[in-house]
Design an enzyme around this catalytic site. Sequence first.
Site, PDB file in Angstrom:
ATOM      1  N   SER A 138      10.246   3.837   6.451  1.00 38.01           N
ATOM      2  CA  SER A 138       9.288   2.877   6.920  1.00 38.01           C
ATOM      3  C   SER A 138       9.590   2.487   8.226  1.00 38.01           C
ATOM      4  O   SER A 138      10.889   2.357   8.528  1.00 38.01           O
ATOM      5  CB  SER A 138       9.126   1.735   5.767  1.00 38.01           C
ATOM      6  N   TYR A 152      13.540  -9.100   4.448  1.00 34.27           N
ATOM      7  CA  TYR A 152      14.971  -9.033   4.413  1.00 34.27           C
ATOM      8  C   TYR A 152      15.130  -7.973   3.356  1.00 34.27           C
ATOM      9  O   TYR A 152      16.173  -7.077   3.576  1.00 34.27           O
ATOM     10  CB  TYR A 152      15.707 -10.337   4.116  1.00 34.27           C
TER      11      TYR A 152
HETATM   12  N1  LIG Z   1       1.867   2.674   1.527  1.00 38.10           N
HETATM   13  C1  LIG Z   1       2.318   2.184   2.831  1.00 38.10           C
HETATM   14  O1  LIG Z   1       1.788   1.918   3.643  1.00 38.10           O
HETATM   15  C2  LIG Z   1       3.881   2.963   3.111  1.00 38.10           C
HETATM   16  C3  LIG Z   1       4.396   2.388   4.400  1.00 38.10           C
HETATM   17  C4  LIG Z   1       5.794   2.772   4.602  1.00 38.10           C
HETATM   18  C5  LIG Z   1       6.594   3.447   3.870  1.00 38.10           C
HETATM   19  N2  LIG Z   1       6.106   3.685   2.388  1.00 38.10           N
HETATM   20  C6  LIG Z   1       7.162   4.229   1.414  1.00 38.10           C
HETATM   21  O2  LIG Z   1       6.369   5.338   0.850  1.00 38.10           O
HETATM   22  C7  LIG Z   1       6.845   5.576  -0.297  1.00 38.10           C
HETATM   23  C8  LIG Z   1       5.822   5.532  -1.533  1.00 38.10           C
HETATM   24  O3  LIG Z   1       5.096   4.323  -1.223  1.00 38.10           O
HETATM   25  P1  LIG Z   1       3.573   4.110  -1.935  1.00 38.10           P
HETATM   26  O4  LIG Z   1       2.910   3.615  -0.929  1.00 38.10           O
HETATM   27  O5  LIG Z   1       3.032   5.292  -2.557  1.00 38.10           O
HETATM   28  O6  LIG Z   1       4.000   3.233  -2.968  1.00 38.10           O
HETATM   29  P2  LIG Z   1       3.500   2.947  -4.498  1.00 38.10           P
HETATM   30  O7  LIG Z   1       1.926   3.310  -4.591  1.00 38.10           O
HETATM   31  O8  LIG Z   1       4.056   1.699  -4.827  1.00 38.10           O
HETATM   32  O9  LIG Z   1       4.336   4.011  -5.303  1.00 38.10           O
HETATM   33  C9  LIG Z   1       5.606   4.029  -5.491  1.00 38.10           C
HETATM   34  C10 LIG Z   1       6.231   5.143  -6.149  1.00 38.10           C
HETATM   35  O10 LIG Z   1       7.721   4.920  -6.172  1.00 38.10           O
HETATM   36  C11 LIG Z   1       8.082   5.077  -7.433  1.00 38.10           C
HETATM   37  N3  LIG Z   1       9.360   4.049  -7.892  1.00 38.10           N
HETATM   38  C12 LIG Z   1       9.528   2.809  -7.543  1.00 38.10           C
HETATM   39  N4  LIG Z   1      10.557   2.592  -8.180  1.00 38.10           N
HETATM   40  C13 LIG Z   1      11.029   3.450  -8.691  1.00 38.10           C
HETATM   41  C14 LIG Z   1      12.256   3.939  -9.266  1.00 38.10           C
HETATM   42  N5  LIG Z   1      13.453   2.945  -9.529  1.00 38.10           N
HETATM   43  N6  LIG Z   1      12.603   5.256  -9.782  1.00 38.10           N
HETATM   44  C15 LIG Z   1      11.675   6.033  -9.699  1.00 38.10           C
HETATM   45  N7  LIG Z   1      10.587   5.793  -8.967  1.00 38.10           N
HETATM   46  C16 LIG Z   1      10.282   4.815  -8.505  1.00 38.10           C
HETATM   47  C17 LIG Z   1       7.032   4.318  -8.491  1.00 38.10           C
HETATM   48  O11 LIG Z   1       6.931   4.834  -9.651  1.00 38.10           O
HETATM   49  P3  LIG Z   1       6.533   3.836 -10.853  1.00 38.10           P
HETATM   50  O12 LIG Z   1       4.970   3.909 -11.125  1.00 38.10           O
HETATM   51  O13 LIG Z   1       7.224   4.230 -12.038  1.00 38.10           O
HETATM   52  O14 LIG Z   1       6.649   2.471 -10.264  1.00 38.10           O
HETATM   53  C18 LIG Z   1       5.619   5.393  -7.478  1.00 38.10           C
HETATM   54  O15 LIG Z   1       5.590   6.368  -8.006  1.00 38.10           O
HETATM   55  C19 LIG Z   1       7.842   4.428  -0.803  1.00 38.10           C
HETATM   56  O16 LIG Z   1       9.333   4.813  -0.420  1.00 38.10           O
HETATM   57  C20 LIG Z   1       7.501   3.348   0.344  1.00 38.10           C
HETATM   58  O17 LIG Z   1       8.390   2.569   0.573  1.00 38.10           O
HETATM   59  C21 LIG Z   1       4.845   3.493   1.978  1.00 38.10           C
END
Ligand SMILES: NC(=O)c1ccc[n+]([C@@H]2O[C@H](COP(=O)([O-])OP(=O)(O)OC[C@H]3O[C@@H](n4cnc5c(N)ncnc54)[C@H](OP(=O)(O)O)[C@@H]3O)[C@@H](O)[C@H]2O)c1
Length: 232
Positions: A138, A152
């Site tokens: 990110s 943080y």
């Molecule tokens: N959306 C944004 O604007 C954004 C921006 C920058 C970076 N990101 C990054 O992109 C990635 C995906 O984010 P997203 O926006 O799709 O978020 P999201 O909709 O909250 O989905 C998060 C995913 O990660 C899984 N996850 C969380 N904790 C886990 C664990 N302990 N073990 C296995 N799976 C786990 C969740 O599974 P569960 O359903 O089991 O919780 C879900 O499938 C993340 O790494 C996030 O930091 C997102």
Amino acid sequence: MSTVVITGANRGLGLAHVRRFTERGWRVFAGRRAGSPADALHALAQEAENLSVFDYDAADQSAPAAVKAVLGDEPIDVLFNNAGASNVGAGGQGLDDVEADAITATIGVNAVAPLMLTRALIDNVAASEKRIVANQSSLMGSIGDNGMGGGYVYRTSKTALNMITRSLARDLSGRGVIVVALHPGWVKTDMGGERAPLSQDESIAGQQSLIDGLTADSSGRFFNYDGKELPW
Ligand SMILES: NC(=O)c1ccc[n+]([C@@H]2O[C@H](COP(=O)([O-])OP(=O)(O)OC[C@H]3O[C@@H](n4cnc5c(N)ncnc54)[C@H](OP(=O)(O)O)[C@@H]3O)[C@@H](O)[C@H]2O)c1
């Protein structure tokens, strides 16, 4: 046919990537946390012969060995470490409400887990044609871009992932493995929220075209979803 292993695949960006990779005819292994709702992923897996689902919990230190046992010697063109959370523990992201245990636990899920999964699967990646490890980071993890402070828990975990990305790139260059950190943009997902400007389709289309174009020279670098390079 290329093969991708992607974690956090039951919702959000992970699920959108699974859909698109599957449509593109890739062999897709999709990791999801047991017990989490995954109806859409399972429905997709029923229709698509090229999609398999495996259990993966990034907080479970025995998970990398279990995933390796499932995949055996299958070559993996792209290992996409996508699973992530903004805060695994209690408290908030600010100076006033951050809790120490939350920072440690979130670094565990967002940074240490991708490192350990990569190590467990490195022979599979090295045996493939494309040999790519993509870490879903990110811009919040960029030290150079941090003009606002705070954050943080989440920021620190993604900064750690960025450093791991750079070290992996150096350590694995001799095996021809390309390791990159990616920023998907600010995207409408459960994490990104409704105010996010980018759709999931825009973000993942950009990321997949970026992945398609990676070369040895890309390794150890940090890229926006549109291909622009970002500051560490
Ligand atoms: N959306 C944004 O604007 C954004 C921006 C920058 C970076 N990101 C990054 O992109 C990635 C995906 O984010 P997203 O926006 O799709 O978020 P999201 O909709 O909250 O989905 C998060 C995913 O990660 C899984 N996850 C969380 N904790 C886990 C664990 N302990 N073990 C296995 N799976 C786990 C969740 O599974 P569960 O359903 O089991 O919780 C879900 O499938 C993340 O790494 C996030 O930091 C997102």
